[in-house]
Scaffold this active site. Structure first.
Site, short mmCIF file in Angstrom:
data_model
loop_
_atom_site.label_atom_id
_atom_site.label_comp_id
_atom_site.label_asym_id
_atom_site.label_seq_id
_atom_site.Cartn_x
_atom_site.Cartn_y
_atom_site.Cartn_z
N GLU A 177 55.25 31.64 8.22
CA GLU A 177 54.56 30.42 8.67
C GLU A 177 54.38 30.35 10.19
OE1 GLU A 177 56.44 26.96 6.95
OE2 GLU A 177 55.70 27.45 4.94
N GLU A 296 55.08 30.87 -1.36
CA GLU A 296 55.80 29.60 -1.42
C GLU A 296 54.92 28.61 -2.16
OE1 GLU A 296 57.68 27.84 2.01
OE2 GLU A 296 58.15 29.81 2.89
#
Length: 511
Positions: A177, A296
């Site tokens: 991320e 995710e």
């Protein structure tokens, strides 16, 4: 007189449109050093059911039942401040984990993870690299330590630490991320793209056959979405195999109808990223294939009390209770719809990781020194993995009534996918997104001497019913007795707010 279902939907299964083998990596999960995922989750040496290595056997049994394949590890936000060397050898220093404001003891590290995976039956490790605070040199050192057989300083150190054979990790995440301002070492798209590019190239100098995942956007709604993917892919395309997607869903302002249609957003997210991959390949005139790792995904109540990290300069607890959402029947239906969406996009999604596995927004919960149990979301994952692994997805040929949602506009009320299993039988997964109306779902089968059909449906009159330590079996799928098979047509009633797994057996198969 029984009231007929208010919603109708039809799915046509056509053997001429058998399209995409399912990559078993779609049934991956995620273990991060966050809260109690590791400590008192999968690892609790003092637990009555702990084995000689400190692993909870009750958790191992549930993970096997869940059917997960790959395990993404060790983060997540945690990895962007992680020193992998702290988790190997005899000297295990305590460190501050700034991602979750906790103390990391490093009692559990890379060796322990590989041992745990062996106990599961040899599940694949998907290793994440720290590109937040560390560099290409650290990535190369970790790769050498993990995968070089012997004869170098780091491979010999691994052997000295109790692993004579290399770990042979094939799949690596290049950071986590990195588009997110919350990420330690957050970078602009170009800064990250160049670091990922040189790291990928360097790792391939050691092992050209690795499978590498670059960071895509942390959500579909990120302000940099699209431009981030374009920049990263342009710089890294030839040296990587996957780009990641991350998505979490929760009800907003009580809008349950939009929440039930979360799969529509996931579907759009996948298609948008796939189009950017294709456009980049065209721009670069490349024949190389890049797929999506949706590494995710889950339902996550991010504003809820379980998501609040500790605060204070002197308050850095070990394995605090964090992100321990208790999931309802409603959440499980949305969760099942997300799985259907991943399968429908199996041509582009070749890996996915349910985030996370134990205690932290997880299908499995544990009590320290106590029991382990299945959350409501456990069941759609376990049934889908059981029925769809090794199968092939049919191209969607579905017609459903639609309804309006505030967030996503018009959506199909019934969402479904059909899979041909290895033995020739069929599995159909279907969700009824209507809050109030049952649906009559018709499946038109190909010719195939089908002999029987059965359905298991997760549905509760109280959509907010949950499984807890005190009531561990309150919610579970039940046999759906409305199903009927006649003349190669299956008809089944889907209750409102429900998820179903339908199995259709045949004597001859469809090969």
């Amino acid at each position: 007189m029984t009231k007929p279902p208010a919603v109708t939907a039809r799915l046509t299964v056509d053997r001429d449109f058998l399209s995409t083998p399912i990559d078993d990596r779609i049934f991956g999960s995620f273990v991060e050093h966050l809260g109690r995922c590791v400590y008192t989750g999968i690892y609790e040496p003092c637990h009555p059911q702990a084995d000689e290595q400190g692993f909870r056997q009750d958790v191992i049994d549930l993970v096997k039942e869940l059917g997960v394949t790959t395990i993404r590890y060790p983060g997540g936000n945690f990895v962007s401040g992680y020193r992998w060397e702290d988790g190997v050898g005899k000297q295990r220093p305590h460190r501050l984990d700034t991602a979750w404001h906790s103390t990391e003891t490093n009692e559990f590290g890379l060796h322990e993870m590989t041992h745990w995976l062996e106990k599961l039956g040899g599940n694949e490790l998907m290793e994440a690299i720290n590109l937040g605070t560390r560099s290409i040199e650290d990535a190369l050192r970790l790769l050498e330590y993990s995968n070089v057989a012997k004869g170098t300083a780091l491979s010999e150190e691994r052997r000295k630490n109790g692993a004579p054979k290399p770990f042979n990790i094939r799949m690596w995440c290049l950071g986590n991320e990195m588009d997110g301002p919350w990420q330690l070492g957050h970078k602009t798209a170009y800064e990250y793209a160049r670091l990922a590019a040189i790291t990928a190239a360097g790792m391939r100098q050691i092992d050209p056959d690795l499978e590498l995942v670059v960071c895509g956007s942390s959500s579909h709604s990120m302000p940099t979405f699209g431009t981030w993917e374009q920049t990263v892919l342009k710089e890294t395309f030839e040296d990587i195999n996957f780009i990641s997607c991350h998505a979490y869903y929760q009800p907003e302002d009580g809008d349950l109808e939009s929440f039930l249609a979360s799969g529509a957003d996931m579907d759009s997210f996948i298609k948008h990223v796939a189009s950017i991959i294709d456009a980049t390949a065209a721009q670069l005139k490349s024949e190389h294939s890049v797929f999506i790792s949706f590494d995710e995904w889950n339902v996550w109540y991010q504003g809820a009390e379980p998501s609040h990290s500790p605060e204070g300069i002197d308050n850095w607890p070990i394995a605090p209770h964090l992100l321990e959402d208790t999931y309802s029947a409603l959440d499980a239906v949305v969760f099942g719809d997300l799985l259907i969406t991943l399968l429908k996009n199996a041509d582009r999604v070749h890996a996915a990781s349910l985030a996370q596995l134990v205690n932290v927004i997880a299908p499995i919960m544990t009590e320290p020194q106590g029991p382990a149990w299945r959350q409501t979301t456990f069941f759609p994952f376990a049934l889908t993995a059981q029925l769809a692994k090794g199968g092939t997805v049919f191209e969607p040929k579905q017609a459903s009534m639609q309804h309006h949602t505030q967030k996503y506009g018009m959506v199909d009320t019934v969402n479904a996918v059909a899979v041909q299993r290895e033995d020739g039988s069929l599995a159909v997964f279907a969700v009824n997104r209507s809050l109030h109306d049952a649906a009559s779902f018709v499946i038109k089968l190909p010719e195939g001497n089908f002999t029987e059909a059965s359905a298991s449906t997760l549905y509760e009159d109280d959509i907010f019913a949950t499984n807890t330590k005190e009531h561990q079996n309150r919610v579970a799928p039940h046999t759906n007795n409305t199903i009927a098979l006649e003349d190669d047509v299956v008809v089944v009633e889907l209750p409102p707010t429900s998820w179903s797994a339908i199995t259709i057996n045949t004597q001859k198969g469809m090969h």
